[in-house]
Design a protein around this motif. Structure first.
Motif, short mmCIF file in Angstrom:
data_model
loop_
_atom_site.label_atom_id
_atom_site.label_comp_id
_atom_site.label_asym_id
_atom_site.label_seq_id
_atom_site.Cartn_x
_atom_site.Cartn_y
_atom_site.Cartn_z
N VAL A 1 5.73 75.36 -14.87
CA VAL A 1 6.14 75.52 -16.27
C VAL A 1 7.63 75.23 -16.42
O VAL A 1 8.04 74.57 -17.38
CB VAL A 1 5.77 76.93 -16.78
N THR A 2 8.43 75.69 -15.49
CA THR A 2 9.86 75.42 -15.54
C THR A 2 10.13 73.92 -15.48
O THR A 2 10.96 73.40 -16.23
CB THR A 2 10.60 76.14 -14.40
N PHE A 3 9.41 73.22 -14.61
CA PHE A 3 9.55 71.76 -14.52
C PHE A 3 9.26 71.11 -15.86
O PHE A 3 9.97 70.23 -16.32
CB PHE A 3 8.61 71.22 -13.44
N LEU A 4 8.19 71.58 -16.52
CA LEU A 4 7.79 70.99 -17.80
C LEU A 4 8.79 71.28 -18.91
O LEU A 4 8.99 70.45 -19.80
CB LEU A 4 6.42 71.51 -18.21
N LEU A 5 9.41 72.46 -18.87
CA LEU A 5 10.24 72.90 -19.99
C LEU A 5 11.74 72.90 -19.71
O LEU A 5 12.52 73.25 -20.59
CB LEU A 5 9.82 74.31 -20.41
N LYS A 6 12.13 72.50 -18.53
CA LYS A 6 13.52 72.62 -18.11
C LYS A 6 14.50 72.02 -19.13
O LYS A 6 15.53 72.58 -19.41
CB LYS A 6 13.73 71.98 -16.75
N ASP A 7 14.16 70.90 -19.70
CA ASP A 7 15.07 70.23 -20.64
C ASP A 7 14.55 70.30 -22.08
O ASP A 7 14.94 69.50 -22.92
CB ASP A 7 15.24 68.76 -20.22
N CYS A 8 13.72 71.32 -22.35
CA CYS A 8 13.04 71.35 -23.65
C CYS A 8 13.98 71.57 -24.82
O CYS A 8 13.72 71.09 -25.91
CB CYS A 8 11.95 72.43 -23.66
N GLY B 1 17.77 78.31 -28.90
CA GLY B 1 16.94 78.83 -29.97
C GLY B 1 15.62 78.08 -30.12
O GLY B 1 14.63 78.64 -30.60
N LEU B 2 15.60 76.83 -29.71
CA LEU B 2 14.37 76.05 -29.79
C LEU B 2 13.29 76.59 -28.85
O LEU B 2 12.10 76.46 -29.12
CB LEU B 2 14.63 74.57 -29.48
N CYS B 3 13.71 77.20 -27.75
CA CYS B 3 12.77 77.75 -26.78
C CYS B 3 12.41 79.20 -27.07
O CYS B 3 11.52 79.76 -26.43
CB CYS B 3 13.34 77.63 -25.36
#
Length: 119
Positions: free
Chosen positions: A84-91, A97-99
Motif C-alpha cells: 500500500v505504501t508503494f502504491l500511495l507513496k507519491d499520492c 491533506g489529499l491523503c
C-alpha cells in the motif's frame, strides 16, 4: 519495495478465494488459523486451499508456522503495508491533506494511531 513484488501481491489478491483467505486471516491476527480451518470456513477443498495459500505465501502476504501436526497461517500485515505504501507513496504530491480521507478511513480499525498522527 520493487514493482515486481507489488505486482505479485496484487495478482495474488486478484482472485476471490485468495482475497477471502487474506481477509479471514486479518480478522484472526495475531493467532492465525490452521489450513484445515481456513478451508472449512470458506468451504474450499483442502487441496485447492493449499494451492491458494501457496500463492499468497509466495507473494509474501501470509506466513506459515508448523505447530505439532498443523500448519498455522497468519496474514503478513507488514507486507501489505509495504504494498500500500508503494502504491500511495507519491499520492499527495506534497499536499498531505489529499491523503487525509484515506488515513481517516483506516483510523477506526487502529484507534491507537489516531492520537499520534499529524494532521
Amino acid at each position: 519495495m520493487e514493482s515486481e513484488s507489488v505486482i505479485l501481491a496484487l495478482a495474488a489478491l486478484a482472485q476471490s478465494t485468495r482475497l477471502d483467505v487474506f481477509r479471514l486471516l486479518v480478522r484472526h491476527k495475531p493467532d492465525g488459523l490452521p489450513a484445515g480451518d481456513i478451508a472449512r470456513e470458506l468451504a474450499v477443498p483442502h487441496n485447492t486451499m493449499s494451492s491458494h495459500l501457496g500463492i499468497l505465501a509466495r507473494a509474501g502476504l501470509v506466513r506459515s508456522e508448523r505447530q505439532s501436526r498443523s500448519i498455522i497461517y497468519r496474514a503478513d500485515l507488514d507486507q501489505l503495508r509495504e504494498v500500500v505504501t508503494f502504491l500511495l507513496k507519491d499520492c499527495c504530491g506534497g499536499h498531505p491533506g489529499l491523503c487525509a480521507p484515506l488515513v481517516d478511513a483506516l483510523t477506526p480499525c487502529c484507534p491507537a494511531k489516531a492520537t499520534t498522527r499529524a494532521r
